[in-house]
Design an enzyme around this catalytic site. Structure first.
Site, PDB file in Angstrom:
ATOM      1  N   ASP A   8      -7.535   4.097  -2.523  1.00  0.00           N
ATOM      2  CA  ASP A   8      -8.466   5.276  -3.328  1.00  0.00           C
ATOM      3  C   ASP A   8      -9.922   4.661  -3.426  1.00  0.00           C
ATOM      4  O   ASP A   8      -9.994   3.554  -3.889  1.00  0.00           O
ATOM      5  CB  ASP A   8      -7.750   5.329  -4.525  1.00  0.00           C
ATOM      6  CG  ASP A   8      -8.167   6.480  -5.226  1.00  0.00           C
ATOM      7  OD1 ASP A   8      -9.255   7.244  -4.677  1.00  0.00           O
ATOM      8  OD2 ASP A   8      -7.652   7.052  -6.614  1.00  0.00           O
ATOM      9  N   ASP A  30     -11.226  11.290  -0.059  1.00  0.00           N
ATOM     10  CA  ASP A  30     -11.292   9.748  -0.547  1.00  0.00           C
ATOM     11  C   ASP A  30     -10.010   8.899  -0.788  1.00  0.00           C
ATOM     12  O   ASP A  30     -10.268   8.053  -1.661  1.00  0.00           O
ATOM     13  CB  ASP A  30     -12.293   9.628  -1.854  1.00  0.00           C
ATOM     14  CG  ASP A  30     -11.852  10.514  -2.922  1.00  0.00           C
ATOM     15  OD1 ASP A  30     -10.662  11.127  -2.594  1.00  0.00           O
ATOM     16  OD2 ASP A  30     -12.350  10.609  -4.128  1.00  0.00           O
ATOM     17  N   GLU A  31      -9.041   9.535  -0.639  1.00  0.00           N
ATOM     18  CA  GLU A  31      -7.621   8.769  -0.848  1.00  0.00           C
ATOM     19  C   GLU A  31      -6.622   9.142   0.210  1.00  0.00           C
ATOM     20  O   GLU A  31      -6.494   9.991   0.829  1.00  0.00           O
ATOM     21  CB  GLU A  31      -7.164   8.918  -2.141  1.00  0.00           C
ATOM     22  CG  GLU A  31      -6.671  10.419  -2.605  1.00  0.00           C
ATOM     23  CD  GLU A  31      -6.230  10.462  -4.034  1.00  0.00           C
ATOM     24  OE1 GLU A  31      -5.479   9.691  -4.327  1.00  0.00           O
ATOM     25  OE2 GLU A  31      -6.638  11.523  -4.788  1.00  0.00           O
TER      26      GLU A  31
END
Lengths: 369, 457
Positions: free
Chosen positions: B11, B106-107
């Site tokens: 993350d 983003d993860e």
């Protein structure tokens, strides 16, 4: 009408006619072939209104000139399944009798007046070209034309006179094939000063009727159609009215990386590695280093594959990813045996040189930034 | 059989805000947020850790964030740069394992089972990934490692920022027990409230309840959250996305029959859904409209787009078209859903001809001069008179499509600029003309636009 002809010649003519004549059409008359017996020949006429064919069978004996319009599919199938060597065609009161020995079929005829008028090749303002020149240019380009998707104007092959040569170009927006050839009569004689776009179905039929690569064919271009005439056929295709993309702008002129490889080996190795790609993207990475190319591919849940081949390369390590199918299709038409690949960044087009005056440009697949 | 501890959750820390700080040194150390302008009732998409000290959180209305932190630096989102960074990071993941499941830009979840001989134990892979990301993108990631997705994500959440945490199967109970139930994926504010009524505050409380009782109360969700409370999560890491659709709907305080007013709601929904698609790195191909009448009769209409999009204007034009097919009448609810989602980072076949420059300006558009470089170079011959209606219609369609694509390209380029304008001069200057002069609509309390998947960071 009453005509005697060779069964094989008739079957062959009807087979060609059936490539034009639509099986299903909102205008039922178009599913017919029009048989015209003149003093010395039998002519088969078919059209789908975009592409038209006149196919001439000369080895016939015309007893009574005349016209008959019958279902092209039924006529072909019946003639195909006859066993005799000679066939008699005789029209009589709303039917056409096809007879061979004791076997006979009576096909319902349609009103000949309803059949659309198909142009006749006019010999003025035409150019002569060797049949083989034409078919070679088509086979080097037509495969790259857009099929189901893409713009209207890309569903055909562009033909134009460029730099003194007859040039054909086809693209589906992801790859582009361009091939040119000098023409025997000189470029000034070509019947069109402007580029024309010929639908793919049209160029395919052109090639179908060019049976002898060494015999000359005639080409004419009119306002809305292009026609060719071979020894026994005339084919017309309605030109595509649309805007062909500005293709010259996308052909790389300079390249940092220049690779030369054996086309046959590259094709085989691509095919091998592409087995490990997914159904959606057929991405194969080509990584080049000094004298060696490594091909690799992987698909989640399927596996991975790599292969190597010797190449002629002197530059720095570099890589680019292509749809393997696109590259293979181009390599199949490579006649020189040696393919040259030039490329720059991995998101800029790669240029394959597959022969003299034969260029194939393929846009890469971007996997990561 | 206990699963091996091979699931990684990676993350990025304050992803968008960190990219902005990386690319503009003046922002470093300041409370930076990426989000929509308060005048446009925007929300915070990403907050830097400096901003979080003030209590600013992602998904918080920008207005509220500014109230908490008046010196907040608000930056409009520039998704092109976020997608580029996301692609870079995704490529790093793929060096270590093919089992990468991106959740958003983003993860991602990774499963590194079977890679020990190449890269060592999962902890080493986690460290290597953090190191590669930092070196190659100057961005910081937190990594959680466990034997399930739920625990891996929990581990990364607990380790943030710049952390790396492993939850071994034996310690799951100790880690989980004291945490509030809201850490469980699927327990939103509403479920949390209902659980509290049962006396459940912590994960331990929930785990202690009999499974039957939780199921009787919450149905299938009950079974799911009860399993998670015990650290049981059988979901595997698959390179496919979980998200199938996003939707946005609103129940009105009073039934509403004004078609123009309803269309403006669709415009709002379109913009919101487009924003969410962009932030997840997705594009949608299918648009569905849902309308519920006063008598609770509900109709839906669906359209599949020619090309997937993450642009509000494109979604709205489909929504408007669908709305035309919805019978007139007073509505108590209106909703919009996008589905058939595609990842923008999937391998992309390049196009030879740049969108929009292929065919030059539309014939009727002004400014097309013979010397114009976008003028088509080659024209096929005309057969206009005899071509027939069908061909003419097809040509028109092709031109419309070319024009649409050109417009999309322009819109996409303008997106960031538009948001900046909005930030500088206020929403009123750049909102769609149809929303001009309109007071922001108030939703019925308790029926806020519902998120299918809650924003989490």
């Amino acid at each position: 009408m009453k005509v005697l002809c060779n069964r094989d010649a008739l079957r062959q003519g009807l087979a060609v006619a059936n490539t034009v004549i639509p099986a299903k059409t909102p205008k039922p008359i178009l599913s017919n072939v029009c048989l015209v017996a003149t003093a010395d020949a039998l002519e088969l006429v078919g059209t789908d209104l975009d592409v038209s064919l006149r196919y001439r069978i000369e080895d016939v004996k015309v007893i009574e000139p005349g016209t008959a319009v019958v279902s092209a599919r039924t006529a072909h199938d019946f003639v195909r399944d006859l066993s005799g060597e000679t066939v008699e065609l005789a029209s009589h009161d709303g039917s056409l009798a096809i007879t061979s020995g004791h076997d006979i079929g009576r096909l319902v005829t349609a009103d000949a007046d309803e059949f659309p008028v198909v142009a006749r090749f006019a010999d003025e303002g035409v150019t002569t070209l060797q049949g083989g020149t034409f078919t070679t240019l088509v086979s080097r380009t037509a495969f790259a034309a857009a099929r189901e998707q893409g713009r209207y104007a890309m569903h055909g092959v562009l033909m134009e006179i460029d730099d003194g040569r007859l040039q054909m170009v086809a693209t589906d927006g992801r790859r582009l094939a361009l091939a040119g050839s000098p023409i025997e009569n000189g470029p000034d004689k070509f019947p069109s000063k402007r580029p024309v776009i010929v639908p793919t179905k049209g160029v395919q039929l052109f090639c179908r009727v060019i049976t002898d690569p060494l015999s000359p064919i005639k080409i004419s271009v009119e306002e809305s159609q292009i026609g060719i005439k071979t020894q026994n056929a005339e084919v017309f295709a309605r030109l595509l009215d649309g805007e062909f993309p500005r293709y010259k702008a996308v052909i790389p002129t300079e390249a940092n990386n220049l690779v030369e490889a054996d086309a046959g080996i590259l094709e085989r190795k691509l095919r091998l590695v592409a087995n490990a790609t997914g159904d959606e993207t057929r991405a194969v990475k080509l990584a080049v280093r000094k004298s060696e190319m490594e091909l690799s591919a992987q698909a989640a849940g399927k596996g991975a594959a790599t292969a190597q081949l010797e190449i002629d390369y002197k530059g720095k390590d570099a890589e680019i990813t292509f749809n393997a199918d696109y590259v293979i299709e181009g390599l199949k038409t490579c006649e020189s045996g040696i393919v040259r690949l030039e490329f720059n960044e991995k998101n800029a087009p790669g240029k394959f040189t597959l022969g003299e005056n034969y260029t194939y440009v393929v846009m890469p697949i971007t996997i990561d930034a | 059989m206990p699963s091996p501890t091979t699931v990684l959750h990676v993350d990025m820390d304050a992803f968008y805000a960190s990219i902005e700080e990386r690319d503009d040194p003046r922002l470093r150390g300041r409370p930076v947020c990426v989000g929509g302008a308060p005048e446009a009732r925007g929300v915070i998409a990403s907050a830097s850790y400096a901003a979080r000290k003030f209590g600013v959180r992602s998904a918080m209305p920008t207005r509220q964030a500014l109230a908490l932190c008046p010196e907040l630096v608000l930056v409009p989102p520039d998704f092109e740069r976020y997608i580029a960074a996301s692609r870079q990071i995704n490529a790093i993941f793929l060096r270590y394992t093919p089992l990468v499941e991106p959740l958003s830009l983003d993860e991602a979840f990774l499963d590194v089972a079977g890679t020990e001989h190449l890269f060592g134990p999962p902890t080493d892979v986690g460290r290597a990934i953090k190191r590669d990301i930092l070196r190659e993108t100057q961005l910081v990631a937190s990594v959680g490692i466990a034997n399930s997705k739920f625990l891996a994500k929990l581990a990364s959440d607990l380790s943030k920022p710049d952390g790396l945490k492993v939850i071994e199967p034996g310690e799951a109970r100790t880690v989980l027990d004291p945490l509030p139930v809201s850490v469980i994926y699927g327990v939103g504010p509403r479920t949390a409230k209902r659980l509290e009524a049962l006396g459940v505050r912590t994960v331990a409380d929930l785990a202690a309840l009999p499974r039957d009782r939780v199921m009787a109360r919450f149905g299938a969700t009950g079974a799911w959250i009860h399993d998670l409370a015990h650290g049981l999560d059988v979901r595997r890491v698959t390179p496919r996305r979980d998200e199938k659709s996003f939707s946005q709907e609103r129940t009105f305080a009073e039934d509403e029959g004004d078609r123009e007013w309803l269309k403006r709601r669709l415009l709002e929904f379109s913009e919101e859904l487009a924003f969410r698609l962009r932030s997840h790195g997705l594009k949608a191909r299918t648009v569905t409209i849902k309308a519920r009448y006063s008598n609770f009769k509900t109709v839906t209409r669906t359209k599949t787009l020619d090309a997937a999009t993450h642009l509000g204007a494109r979604l709205y034009s489909a929504a408007r078209e669908l709305f035309e097919r919805v019978p007139h009448g007073a509505l108590r609810l209106l909703g919009l859903q996008v589905s058939s989602l595609e990842d923008v980072r999937n391998p992309a076949q390049g196009q030879l001809f740049q969108t929009g420059s292929l065919f030059g300006p539309h014939p009727t558009s002004p400014g097309a001069s013979p010397g114009d470089p976008t003028e088509p170079q080659v024209r096929g011959s005309a057969a206009t008179a005899s071509a027939g209606d069908a061909a003419a219609r097809e040509r028109d369609a092709v031109r419309d499509e070319a024009r649409d694509e050109a417009r999309d390209a322009r819109l996409e380029r303008a997106l960031a600029g538009l948001d900046r304008l909005r930030a500088k001069f206020g929403a009123r200057t750049v909102i769609p003309a149809s929303l001009l002069g309109e007071a922001p609509t108030e939703a019925v309390p308790g029926s806020e636009p519902r998120l299918v998947r809650e924003l989490d960071e």
